[in-house]
Design an enzyme around this catalytic site. Structure first.
Site, PDB file in Angstrom:
ATOM      1  N   ARG A  58      29.356  45.736 -59.859  1.00  0.00           N
ATOM      2  CA  ARG A  58      30.153  44.806 -59.043  1.00  0.00           C
ATOM      3  C   ARG A  58      30.220  45.182 -57.381  1.00  0.00           C
ATOM      4  O   ARG A  58      30.010  46.678 -57.393  1.00  0.00           O
ATOM      5  CB  ARG A  58      31.365  44.387 -59.460  1.00  0.00           C
ATOM      6  CG  ARG A  58      31.520  43.616 -60.755  1.00  0.00           C
ATOM      7  CD  ARG A  58      32.998  43.430 -61.341  1.00  0.00           C
ATOM      8  NE  ARG A  58      33.599  44.483 -61.593  1.00  0.00           N
ATOM      9  CZ  ARG A  58      34.399  45.173 -61.195  1.00  0.00           C
ATOM     10  NH1 ARG A  58      34.923  44.872 -59.884  1.00  0.00           N
ATOM     11  NH2 ARG A  58      34.920  46.549 -61.575  1.00  0.00           N
ATOM     12  N   ARG A  81      42.831  56.113 -65.819  1.00  0.00           N
ATOM     13  CA  ARG A  81      42.391  57.280 -65.970  1.00  0.00           C
ATOM     14  C   ARG A  81      43.333  58.234 -64.857  1.00  0.00           C
ATOM     15  O   ARG A  81      42.916  58.190 -63.720  1.00  0.00           O
ATOM     16  CB  ARG A  81      40.768  57.346 -65.319  1.00  0.00           C
ATOM     17  CG  ARG A  81      39.991  57.321 -66.373  1.00  0.00           C
ATOM     18  CD  ARG A  81      38.602  57.206 -65.884  1.00  0.00           C
ATOM     19  NE  ARG A  81      37.847  56.611 -66.537  1.00  0.00           N
ATOM     20  CZ  ARG A  81      36.773  57.129 -67.302  1.00  0.00           C
ATOM     21  NH1 ARG A  81      36.842  58.333 -67.569  1.00  0.00           N
ATOM     22  NH2 ARG A  81      36.141  56.320 -68.238  1.00  0.00           N
ATOM     23  N   LYS A 134      34.383  37.610 -64.361  1.00  0.00           N
ATOM     24  CA  LYS A 134      35.315  38.193 -63.535  1.00  0.00           C
ATOM     25  C   LYS A 134      35.595  36.777 -62.637  1.00  0.00           C
ATOM     26  O   LYS A 134      36.980  36.697 -62.156  1.00  0.00           O
ATOM     27  CB  LYS A 134      35.058  39.310 -62.933  1.00  0.00           C
ATOM     28  CG  LYS A 134      34.972  40.654 -63.809  1.00  0.00           C
ATOM     29  CD  LYS A 134      36.167  40.793 -64.404  1.00  0.00           C
ATOM     30  CE  LYS A 134      36.168  41.611 -65.688  1.00  0.00           C
ATOM     31  NZ  LYS A 134      35.504  42.948 -66.060  1.00  0.00           N
ATOM     32  N   ASP A 137      38.163  42.344 -72.859  1.00  0.00           N
ATOM     33  CA  ASP A 137      38.214  42.409 -71.418  1.00  0.00           C
ATOM     34  C   ASP A 137      39.188  41.412 -70.649  1.00  0.00           C
ATOM     35  O   ASP A 137      39.745  41.833 -69.634  1.00  0.00           O
ATOM     36  CB  ASP A 137      36.742  42.390 -70.821  1.00  0.00           C
ATOM     37  CG  ASP A 137      36.754  42.570 -69.397  1.00  0.00           C
ATOM     38  OD1 ASP A 137      36.815  43.854 -69.201  1.00  0.00           O
ATOM     39  OD2 ASP A 137      36.193  41.684 -68.626  1.00  0.00           O
ATOM     40  N   GLY A 165      39.348  56.661 -81.752  1.00  0.00           N
ATOM     41  CA  GLY A 165      40.004  56.367 -83.074  1.00  0.00           C
ATOM     42  C   GLY A 165      41.374  56.812 -82.967  1.00  0.00           C
ATOM     43  O   GLY A 165      42.358  56.164 -83.773  1.00  0.00           O
ATOM     44  N   ASN A 222      26.354  52.506 -65.408  1.00  0.00           N
ATOM     45  CA  ASN A 222      27.010  51.389 -65.872  1.00  0.00           C
ATOM     46  C   ASN A 222      26.090  50.330 -66.501  1.00  0.00           C
ATOM     47  O   ASN A 222      26.021  49.061 -66.215  1.00  0.00           O
ATOM     48  CB  ASN A 222      27.334  50.555 -64.425  1.00  0.00           C
ATOM     49  CG  ASN A 222      28.242  49.305 -64.751  1.00  0.00           C
ATOM     50  OD1 ASN A 222      29.176  49.411 -65.703  1.00  0.00           O
ATOM     51  ND2 ASN A 222      28.058  48.332 -63.730  1.00  0.00           N
ATOM     52  N   HIS A 280      43.375  40.980 -66.860  1.00  0.00           N
ATOM     53  CA  HIS A 280      42.040  42.129 -67.374  1.00  0.00           C
ATOM     54  C   HIS A 280      42.413  42.828 -68.418  1.00  0.00           C
ATOM     55  O   HIS A 280      42.810  44.029 -68.507  1.00  0.00           O
ATOM     56  CB  HIS A 280      41.704  42.889 -66.181  1.00  0.00           C
ATOM     57  CG  HIS A 280      40.526  43.766 -66.252  1.00  0.00           C
ATOM     58  ND1 HIS A 280      40.139  44.869 -65.436  1.00  0.00           N
ATOM     59  CD2 HIS A 280      39.585  43.620 -66.989  1.00  0.00           C
ATOM     60  CE1 HIS A 280      38.881  45.066 -65.735  1.00  0.00           C
ATOM     61  NE2 HIS A 280      38.545  44.448 -66.583  1.00  0.00           N
ATOM     62  N   SER A 338      38.278  48.887 -64.903  1.00  0.00           N
ATOM     63  CA  SER A 338      36.971  48.887 -65.549  1.00  0.00           C
ATOM     64  C   SER A 338      36.543  50.325 -65.820  1.00  0.00           C
ATOM     65  O   SER A 338      36.684  51.130 -65.322  1.00  0.00           O
ATOM     66  CB  SER A 338      36.047  48.301 -64.379  1.00  0.00           C
ATOM     67  OG  SER A 338      36.459  46.931 -63.821  1.00  0.00           O
ATOM     68  N   ALA A 339      35.966  50.184 -67.043  1.00  0.00           N
ATOM     69  CA  ALA A 339      35.235  51.307 -67.550  1.00  0.00           C
ATOM     70  C   ALA A 339      36.319  52.537 -67.964  1.00  0.00           C
ATOM     71  O   ALA A 339      35.986  53.794 -67.937  1.00  0.00           O
ATOM     72  CB  ALA A 339      34.127  52.131 -66.811  1.00  0.00           C
ATOM     73  N   CYS A 340      37.539  51.964 -68.616  1.00  0.00           N
ATOM     74  CA  CYS A 340      38.498  52.777 -68.710  1.00  0.00           C
ATOM     75  C   CYS A 340      39.087  52.776 -70.174  1.00  0.00           C
ATOM     76  O   CYS A 340      40.193  53.237 -70.624  1.00  0.00           O
ATOM     77  CB  CYS A 340      39.790  52.738 -67.929  1.00  0.00           C
ATOM     78  SG  CYS A 340      39.347  53.418 -66.301  1.00  0.00           S
ATOM     79  N   TYR A 376      23.345  41.011 -61.230  1.00  0.00           N
ATOM     80  CA  TYR A 376      24.036  41.986 -62.007  1.00  0.00           C
ATOM     81  C   TYR A 376      25.117  41.125 -62.936  1.00  0.00           C
ATOM     82  O   TYR A 376      25.843  40.306 -62.107  1.00  0.00           O
ATOM     83  CB  TYR A 376      24.542  43.043 -61.295  1.00  0.00           C
ATOM     84  CG  TYR A 376      25.767  44.047 -61.935  1.00  0.00           C
ATOM     85  CD1 TYR A 376      25.376  44.597 -63.296  1.00  0.00           C
ATOM     86  CD2 TYR A 376      26.921  43.699 -61.852  1.00  0.00           C
ATOM     87  CE1 TYR A 376      26.051  45.232 -64.024  1.00  0.00           C
ATOM     88  CE2 TYR A 376      28.012  44.344 -62.708  1.00  0.00           C
ATOM     89  CZ  TYR A 376      27.616  45.040 -63.748  1.00  0.00           C
ATOM     90  OH  TYR A 376      28.656  45.419 -64.635  1.00  0.00           O
ATOM     91  N   GLY A 377      25.492  41.249 -64.021  1.00  0.00           N
ATOM     92  CA  GLY A 377      26.289  40.701 -64.688  1.00  0.00           C
ATOM     93  C   GLY A 377      27.496  40.134 -63.952  1.00  0.00           C
ATOM     94  O   GLY A 377      28.115  39.239 -63.889  1.00  0.00           O
ATOM     95  N   GLY A 378      28.492  41.124 -63.754  1.00  0.00           N
ATOM     96  CA  GLY A 378      29.644  40.928 -63.163  1.00  0.00           C
ATOM     97  C   GLY A 378      29.761  39.939 -61.833  1.00  0.00           C
ATOM     98  O   GLY A 378      30.932  39.424 -61.563  1.00  0.00           O
ATOM     99  N   ARG A 400      24.736  48.153 -69.664  1.00  0.00           N
ATOM    100  CA  ARG A 400      25.770  47.537 -70.426  1.00  0.00           C
ATOM    101  C   ARG A 400      24.750  46.628 -71.530  1.00  0.00           C
ATOM    102  O   ARG A 400      23.771  46.354 -71.325  1.00  0.00           O
ATOM    103  CB  ARG A 400      26.484  46.440 -69.442  1.00  0.00           C
ATOM    104  CG  ARG A 400      27.144  47.042 -68.659  1.00  0.00           C
ATOM    105  CD  ARG A 400      28.520  46.209 -68.172  1.00  0.00           C
ATOM    106  NE  ARG A 400      29.627  47.070 -67.267  1.00  0.00           N
ATOM    107  CZ  ARG A 400      30.736  47.262 -67.811  1.00  0.00           C
ATOM    108  NH1 ARG A 400      31.194  46.518 -68.530  1.00  0.00           N
ATOM    109  NH2 ARG A 400      31.697  47.975 -66.805  1.00  0.00           N
ATOM    110  N   THR A 456      37.142  48.274 -74.289  1.00  0.00           N
ATOM    111  CA  THR A 456      36.427  47.921 -75.139  1.00  0.00           C
ATOM    112  C   THR A 456      36.518  48.790 -76.361  1.00  0.00           C
ATOM    113  O   THR A 456      36.511  48.359 -77.532  1.00  0.00           O
ATOM    114  CB  THR A 456      34.714  47.914 -74.848  1.00  0.00           C
ATOM    115  OG1 THR A 456      34.445  46.824 -73.814  1.00  0.00           O
ATOM    116  CG2 THR A 456      33.699  47.372 -76.058  1.00  0.00           C
ATOM    117  N   ASN A 457      36.629  50.054 -76.020  1.00  0.00           N
ATOM    118  CA  ASN A 457      36.837  50.895 -77.233  1.00  0.00           C
ATOM    119  C   ASN A 457      38.117  50.819 -77.896  1.00  0.00           C
ATOM    120  O   ASN A 457      37.980  50.766 -79.238  1.00  0.00           O
ATOM    121  CB  ASN A 457      36.915  52.411 -76.482  1.00  0.00           C
ATOM    122  CG  ASN A 457      35.154  52.932 -76.281  1.00  0.00           C
ATOM    123  OD1 ASN A 457      34.569  53.633 -77.231  1.00  0.00           O
ATOM    124  ND2 ASN A 457      34.741  52.662 -75.115  1.00  0.00           N
TER     125      ASN A 457
END
Ligand code: GTP
Ligand code: SPV
Ligand code: MN
Length: 597
Positions: free
Chosen positions: A69, A412, A206, A277, A506, A379, A226, A248-250, A197-199, A381, A253-254
């Site tokens: 993005r 983070r 978004k 998301d 986990g 990044n 978000h 983002s990326a923090c 790019y996706g975003g 994906r 999804t995990n």
């Protein structure tokens, strides 16, 4: 495909502007999509992967200057600059239409314009909203098929209504200097040009589901956030739902697809994924907050995803997925990225790959300055259908969503924020969200690892003045009969060598467990300046190589660090002037007083 005059007018106007050779309406039928995939294979826009190992899967490479993005080129175009606020880039709508209109002019000459009707949320459900995206990219069409519900049935549901978001996208010539991602919240309109790019281009995500929807939510009394949404099933079968906002990326999804460690699994704990998301949240008839995931797929970070860290995400990508900017393993026509080693036990790093730019790659490849080159972009994906996810919730399509027991914020932070703490009440929780800060990641262009304020993980995604967004959160609190408790987590505290102290992934169930126990009044907590933190003994570390002393460290709140933090918050708040809700000023003063006690 429709007689809706407003839809036809929007499509005709877009065509007049962009001058495509032809217009194709996307019906949603598989035969049409398959034709498009074939066409994209012939031009190299998509690369077919191993049909046995990855059936229905494709690789796509975006332009090398177009991999994330672009926050600096993303604008909110509303009439009054003040309504966009000090955080957003602003452009006058008329100026934006004419300036960027020049870039769109003739941009689809020699190309086909695709019209994608799509629904955010299950088609026809009361919480769902419709969008029409017009684009000259097949990658966008086939990705929107995964990420949203598309096709004729969406138009049928829309009928004659004018209540749809108009999205115009053209790759144009991918000129980074003329790349613009524009939002016109007052016109329900999005313009995106010169990106693939996706975003920036999957406009349902978004652009609509956060920037436009947050504005709609403010006006209509709901929230677009978000946030991931997950359900924790306890041994007695009861499921509690939690939403969580991380930048983002923090780790959304995990966390959304978490598999509890054996100790918890054996007791009967299980996590169900509703979304990874975005959450649209409303007050239900029962006075509780209810959340839906408006998306239909995952656009997840590839690097680091493996059978150990997030098997559910990896398994979600095993069929009908699209990979963007990962490496290609030509030996068997599969994909690879950094941190995939654990995919197959004993499998070593591949020696010969094609990197994300299309160049031959080995583990020894270095750039002109002699620095190691990554095979996959940081990044890079995957776009994967939600139904592929082994832990997808039975409530994934529930029209009214799921009721929230807790809301979690997080980011983070190498030092400041403890592993977990609880806000004293709703407004304190809004304050906790508003003071979020996090190290920047590769999800957006620009420096990585710099701490910046990212309130509610929405800094890049609020479609109006952030101060008004805070006020909206406070207003919502008054409408909720049974308020969820609000928490903050930080999986990313580091030791003196820079290693993460908390095992994360986990094992984050151990923290969720405490959070839910707090919600159900099953465990005491210790009051500190910032709220309530767990007693170290109440974070279950059975089976971990961590003792109570380490947990105490993870939970510690350092006065000096937090007084520094207060300075940063004051600076951040100052930009909003009078528009900042008084409630937050009060909370900040309280925090400072508590720290100085
Ligand atoms: P967006 O899709 O950009 O919104 O990102 P996201 O919030 O969904 O982040 P994601 O779950 O994809 O995680 C991003 C990165 O954080 C990956 O490199 C993960 O390996 C890492 N990560 C996720 N959870 C944890 C955790 O609990 N501990 C640590 N140390 N790293 C984590
Ligand atoms: C994010 O950056 O928060 C993402 C990926 O989820 S994107 O769709 O690019 O915004
Ligand atoms: Mn995101």
């Amino acid at each position: 495909m429709t007689n809706n005059k407003q839809v036809l007018e929007f499509v005709n106007k877009s065509a007049e502007l962009c001058q495509p050779d032809k217009i194709v309406w996307i019906t949603g039928e598989e035969a049409q999509l398959e034709e498009l995939r074939k066409e994209a294979l012939s031009t190299g826009e998509l690369i077919k992967l191993n049909e046995e190992k990855l059936p229905g899967c494709y690789l796509h490479r975006s332009d090398v200057n177009d991999v994330a993005r672009v926050e600096g080129r993303t604008f909110i175009c509303c009439k009054n600059k003040e309504d966009a606020g000090p955080i957003n880039n602003w452009m006058d709508p008329q100026e934006a239409y004419s300036k960027v209109g020049e870039i769109f002019k003739g941009s689809m000459k020699g190309r086909t314009m695709y019209v994608i009707p799509y629904s955010m949320g299950a088609v026809g459900s009361t919480f769902s909203k419709v969008g029409i995206e017009v684009t000259d990219s097949i990658y966008v069409v086939v990705s929107m098929k995964i990420m949203t519900r598309i096709g004729k049935e969406v138009l049928d549901v829309l009928g004659d209504s004018n209540d749809f978001v108009r999205g115009l996208h053209s790759k144009a010539n991918l000129d980074a200097e003329k790349r613009y991602i524009l939002h016109f919240p007052e016109d329900n309109t999005i313009w995106s040009v010169n990106s693939g790019y996706g975003g920036n281009v999957l406009l349902g995500k978004k652009c609509f589901a956060l920037r436009i929807a947050s504005f709609q939510g403010k006006n209509e009394g709901w929230m677009a956030e978000h946030m991931l949404i997950l359900g924790v099933q306890k041994p007695n079968g009861e499921i509690n739902y939690v939403s969580a906002a991380f930048p983002s990326a923090c780790g959304k999804t995990n966390l959304a697809m978490l598999i509890p460690p054996a100790l918890y699994r054996e007791k009967g704990y299980k996590v169900w994924c509703v979304g990874d998301d975005i959450a649209w949240i409303r007050v239900g008839k029962d006075g509780r907050l209810w959340a839906i995931n408006p998306e239909n797929g995952f656009f997840g970070v590839a690097p680091g995803t493996n059978m150990h860290s997030n098997p559910n995400a990896l398994l979600s990508t095993k069929k009908n997925a699209i990979f963007t900017n990962v490496a290609l393993d030509e030996t068997d026509n599969t994909v690879w990225w950094e941190g995939m080693e654990k995919d197959v036990p004993g499998k070593v790093k591949p020696q010969n790959l094609i990197d994300w730019k299309g160049n031959p790659w080995t583990p020894d490849t270095v750039d002109a300055e002699g620095k190691p080159v990554k095979a996959a972009h940081p990044n890079s994906r995957f776009t994967a259908p939600a139904i592929n996810c082994p832990c997808i919730s039975s409530e994934f399509e529930a029209p009214e969503g799921v009721p929230l027991t807790a809301i979690v914020f997080g980011g983070r932070r190498a030092k400041t924020a403890p592993l977990v703490y609880e806000a004293r009440d709703w407004n304190s929780g809004v304050f906790v969200g508003s003071i979020m800060a996090s190290e920047t990641t590769a999800a957006a262009t620009g420096a990585v690892g710099v701490v910046r304020r990212d309130p509610m993980a929405m800094r890049p995604f609020v479609g109006y003045n952030m101060a008004d967004y805070f006020a909206h959160w406070i207003e919502m609190g008054k409408k909720i009969g049974k308020q969820p408790k609000i928490f903050n987590v930080n999986w990313f505290r580091t030791d003196d060598e820079g290693n993460f102290i908390w095992p994360g992934f986990g094992d984050n169930i151990r923290v969720l467990d405490w959070i839910l126990k707090r919600c159900n009044g099953e465990v005491d907590a210790r009051e500190v300046a910032i709220g309530y933190v767990p007693y170290a003994k109440d974070i279950n570390v059975e089976g971990l190589d961590i003792d109570e002393k380490v947990v105490e460290d993870l939970l510690s709140v350092d006065k000096e660090t937090w007084l520094e933090e207060v300075k940063g918050i004051k600076e951040f708040y100052a930009q909003f002037g009078d528009r900042l809700p008084k409630e937050l000023e009060v909370k900040l003063a309280e925090l400072e007083a508590n720290l100085n006690k």
